[in-house]
Design a protein around this motif. Structure first.
Motif, PDB file in Angstrom:
ATOM      1  N   GLU A 144       0.832  -1.215   0.000  1.00  0.00           N
ATOM      2  CA  GLU A 144       0.000   0.000   0.000  1.00  0.00           C
ATOM      3  C   GLU A 144       0.859   1.255   0.000  1.00  0.00           C
ATOM      4  OE1 GLU A 144      -3.278   2.307   2.827  1.00  0.00           O
ATOM      5  OE2 GLU A 144      -2.469   0.373   3.483  1.00  0.00           O
ATOM      6  N   MET A 145       1.909   1.257   0.835  1.00  0.00           N
ATOM      7  CA  MET A 145       2.779   2.428   0.915  1.00  0.00           C
ATOM      8  C   MET A 145       3.528   2.650  -0.404  1.00  0.00           C
ATOM      9  SD  MET A 145       4.175   2.174   4.830  1.00  0.00           S
ATOM     10  CE  MET A 145       4.918   3.823   4.872  1.00  0.00           C
ATOM     11  N   ILE A 146       3.947   1.578  -1.058  1.00  0.00           N
ATOM     12  CA  ILE A 146       4.601   1.697  -2.363  1.00  0.00           C
ATOM     13  C   ILE A 146       3.614   2.294  -3.362  1.00  0.00           C
ATOM     14  CG2 ILE A 146       5.513   0.379  -4.319  1.00  0.00           C
ATOM     15  CD1 ILE A 146       6.679  -1.596  -2.173  1.00  0.00           C
ATOM     16  N   SER A 147       2.391   1.770  -3.382  1.00  0.00           N
ATOM     17  CA  SER A 147       1.358   2.250  -4.315  1.00  0.00           C
ATOM     18  C   SER A 147       1.039   3.719  -4.103  1.00  0.00           C
ATOM     19  CB  SER A 147       0.071   1.429  -4.158  1.00  0.00           C
ATOM     20  OG  SER A 147       0.304   0.087  -4.483  1.00  0.00           O
ATOM     21  N   ASN A 148       1.097   4.168  -2.849  1.00  0.00           N
ATOM     22  CA  ASN A 148       0.779   5.552  -2.513  1.00  0.00           C
ATOM     23  C   ASN A 148       2.007   6.460  -2.501  1.00  0.00           C
ATOM     24  OD1 ASN A 148      -1.869   4.757  -2.203  1.00  0.00           O
ATOM     25  ND2 ASN A 148      -1.776   4.663   0.026  1.00  0.00           N
ATOM     26  N   ASP A 149       3.158   5.932  -2.933  1.00  0.00           N
ATOM     27  CA  ASP A 149       4.419   6.682  -2.916  1.00  0.00           C
ATOM     28  C   ASP A 149       4.665   7.290  -1.531  1.00  0.00           C
ATOM     29  OD1 ASP A 149       6.820   7.577  -4.034  1.00  0.00           O
ATOM     30  OD2 ASP A 149       5.924   9.489  -4.645  1.00  0.00           O
ATOM     31  N   ALA A 150       4.455   6.467  -0.495  1.00  0.00           N
ATOM     32  CA  ALA A 150       4.562   6.933   0.890  1.00  0.00           C
ATOM     33  C   ALA A 150       5.804   6.410   1.604  1.00  0.00           C
ATOM     34  CB  ALA A 150       3.305   6.519   1.656  1.00  0.00           C
ATOM     35  N   LEU A 151       6.749   5.847   0.867  1.00  0.00           N
ATOM     36  CA  LEU A 151       7.963   5.328   1.501  1.00  0.00           C
ATOM     37  C   LEU A 151       8.987   6.440   1.694  1.00  0.00           C
ATOM     38  CD1 LEU A 151       8.535   2.027  -0.502  1.00  0.00           C
ATOM     39  CD2 LEU A 151       7.520   2.266   1.769  1.00  0.00           C
ATOM     40  N   SER A 152       9.649   6.428   2.831  1.00  0.00           N
ATOM     41  CA  SER A 152      10.738   7.360   3.079  1.00  0.00           C
ATOM     42  C   SER A 152      11.935   6.938   2.223  1.00  0.00           C
ATOM     43  CB  SER A 152      11.132   7.333   4.555  1.00  0.00           C
ATOM     44  OG  SER A 152      11.723   6.071   4.866  1.00  0.00           O
ATOM     45  N   PRO A 153      12.899   7.831   1.994  1.00  0.00           N
ATOM     46  CA  PRO A 153      14.105   7.431   1.260  1.00  0.00           C
ATOM     47  C   PRO A 153      14.821   6.247   1.922  1.00  0.00           C
ATOM     48  CG  PRO A 153      13.991   9.819   1.410  1.00  0.00           C
ATOM     49  CD  PRO A 153      12.884   9.266   2.277  1.00  0.00           C
ATOM     50  N   GLY A 154      14.852   6.228   3.258  1.00  0.00           N
ATOM     51  CA  GLY A 154      15.487   5.113   3.965  1.00  0.00           C
ATOM     52  C   GLY A 154      14.760   3.800   3.734  1.00  0.00           C
ATOM     53  N   MET A 155      13.430   3.852   3.701  1.00  0.00           N
ATOM     54  CA  MET A 155      12.659   2.638   3.456  1.00  0.00           C
ATOM     55  C   MET A 155      12.837   2.174   2.014  1.00  0.00           C
ATOM     56  SD  MET A 155      10.913   0.217   4.598  1.00  0.00           S
ATOM     57  CE  MET A 155      10.033   0.473   6.104  1.00  0.00           C
ATOM     58  N   ARG A 156      12.968   3.098   1.084  1.00  0.00           N
ATOM     59  CA  ARG A 156      13.236   2.709  -0.308  1.00  0.00           C
ATOM     60  C   ARG A 156      14.574   1.973  -0.401  1.00  0.00           C
ATOM     61  NH1 ARG A 156      11.234   7.975  -1.509  1.00  0.00           N
ATOM     62  NH2 ARG A 156       9.125   7.819  -2.317  1.00  0.00           N
ATOM     63  N   LYS A 157      15.582   2.516   0.277  1.00  0.00           N
ATOM     64  CA  LYS A 157      16.900   1.853   0.277  1.00  0.00           C
ATOM     65  C   LYS A 157      16.805   0.481   0.919  1.00  0.00           C
ATOM     66  CE  LYS A 157      19.745   5.989   0.273  1.00  0.00           C
ATOM     67  NZ  LYS A 157      20.643   6.834   1.056  1.00  0.00           N
ATOM     68  N   ARG A 158      16.046   0.379   1.978  1.00  0.00           N
ATOM     69  CA  ARG A 158      15.861  -0.903   2.658  1.00  0.00           C
ATOM     70  C   ARG A 158      15.238  -1.926   1.701  1.00  0.00           C
ATOM     71  NH1 ARG A 158      14.972  -2.629   8.015  1.00  0.00           N
ATOM     72  NH2 ARG A 158      13.459  -4.317   8.143  1.00  0.00           N
ATOM     73  N   MET A 159      14.215  -1.503   0.972  1.00  0.00           N
ATOM     74  CA  MET A 159      13.548  -2.413   0.040  1.00  0.00           C
ATOM     75  C   MET A 159      14.454  -2.770  -1.134  1.00  0.00           C
ATOM     76  SD  MET A 159       9.573  -1.472   0.085  1.00  0.00           S
ATOM     77  CE  MET A 159       8.634  -1.851   1.549  1.00  0.00           C
ATOM     78  N   GLU A 160      15.236  -1.809  -1.608  1.00  0.00           N
ATOM     79  CA  GLU A 160      16.204  -2.109  -2.677  1.00  0.00           C
ATOM     80  C   GLU A 160      17.209  -3.143  -2.191  1.00  0.00           C
ATOM     81  OE1 GLU A 160      17.916   1.663  -3.765  1.00  0.00           O
ATOM     82  OE2 GLU A 160      15.995   2.414  -4.532  1.00  0.00           O
ATOM     83  N   ARG A 161      17.668  -2.993  -0.975  1.00  0.00           N
ATOM     84  CA  ARG A 161      18.610  -3.949  -0.389  1.00  0.00           C
ATOM     85  C   ARG A 161      17.980  -5.339  -0.335  1.00  0.00           C
ATOM     86  NH1 ARG A 161      19.450  -3.263   5.827  1.00  0.00           N
ATOM     87  NH2 ARG A 161      17.543  -4.473   5.752  1.00  0.00           N
ATOM     88  N   ALA A 162      16.735  -5.417   0.098  1.00  0.00           N
ATOM     89  CA  ALA A 162      16.048  -6.707   0.212  1.00  0.00           C
ATOM     90  C   ALA A 162      15.837  -7.339  -1.165  1.00  0.00           C
ATOM     91  CB  ALA A 162      14.713  -6.535   0.929  1.00  0.00           C
ATOM     92  N   ALA A 163      15.545  -6.515  -2.160  1.00  0.00           N
ATOM     93  CA  ALA A 163      15.287  -7.035  -3.504  1.00  0.00           C
ATOM     94  C   ALA A 163      16.564  -7.402  -4.255  1.00  0.00           C
ATOM     95  CB  ALA A 163      14.489  -6.011  -4.303  1.00  0.00           C
ATOM     96  N   SER A 164      17.714  -6.984  -3.733  1.00  0.00           N
ATOM     97  CA  SER A 164      18.981  -7.228  -4.438  1.00  0.00           C
ATOM     98  C   SER A 164      19.368  -8.705  -4.462  1.00  0.00           C
ATOM     99  CB  SER A 164      20.108  -6.424  -3.779  1.00  0.00           C
ATOM    100  OG  SER A 164      20.486  -7.023  -2.545  1.00  0.00           O
ATOM    101  N   GLY A 165      18.802  -9.478  -3.551  1.00  0.00           N
ATOM    102  CA  GLY A 165      19.168 -10.888  -3.471  1.00  0.00           C
ATOM    103  C   GLY A 165      20.472 -11.118  -2.725  1.00  0.00           C
ATOM    104  N   ARG A 166      21.113 -10.052  -2.305  1.00  0.00           N
ATOM    105  CA  ARG A 166      22.377 -10.147  -1.569  1.00  0.00           C
ATOM    106  C   ARG A 166      22.114 -10.691  -0.168  1.00  0.00           C
ATOM    107  NH1 ARG A 166      23.755  -4.795  -0.538  1.00  0.00           N
ATOM    108  NH2 ARG A 166      23.768  -5.088   1.690  1.00  0.00           N
TER     109      ARG A 166
END
Length: 182
Positions: A144-166
């Protein structure tokens, strides 16, 4: 070993007070002094992964550092505690609440129940902590937060980290951590 209710109540008071200070700072690492040197802290994250930090240093650096990165602006107000003086078990039920608001004014907060199960070790320290939360509701909130563009820059980085597969320190396939979850 059993503990006095007064000592456990004081531990909870200190814990909640320090949590509130850490939330205000957006830095939970100062909580590390509440754990014994050999404490463990873990949680399950769905059917395939679990997290486990072993020792105060890993708890500070990984559980309270790496894993809380991106959650600045979130609070975790405790709703209730259940205490067993005989075993030193303390269960704290909390909500996870984001500082952002939905269009209707409600805060972003997952439905369901979140909490932490602690084992008291004396000297105002926990020997272990196990968190629990409704994985489905947390996932739905983040979508929901992604759909509403409600993520903080830190949360975006957190999600990018999680999606990296690292692979990240502390994360294990279910049942393969250094310490059993339960």
């Amino acid at each position: 070993m059993s503990w006095s209710r007064e000592e456990l109540d004081e531990m909870i008071r200190r814990w909640v007070e320090e949590n509130e200070q850490c939330e205000a700072l957006g830095d939970w690492k100062p909580l590390a002094h509440f754990y014994t040197e050999d404490a463990t802290y873990g949680w399950n994250y769905g059917p395939q992964q679990e997290f486990m930090a072993v020792g105060r240093d890993e708890i500070r650096d990984i559980a309270l550092g790496q894993e809380m990165f991106g959650l600045e602006g979130w609070t975790y107000p405790y709703q209730e505690f259940v205490v067993d003086e005989r075993s030193g078990s303390v269960i704290g039920f909390w909500k996870q609440v984001n500082e952002g608001r939905r269009a209707d004014g409600r805060p972003y907060s997952p439905e369901g129940i979140g909490g932490s199960w602690f084992r008291y070790a004396g000297d105002y320290q926990w020997s272990w902590q196990r968190d629990f939360f409704d994985f489905g509701n947390v996932t739905a909130l983040f979508v929901e937060m992604i759909s509403n563009d409600a993520l903080s820059p830190g949360m975006r980085k957190r999600m990018e980290r999680a999606a990296s597969g690292r692979a990240l320190p502390g994360w294990y396939p279910v049942g393969e951590g250094p310490v059993p979850l339960w």
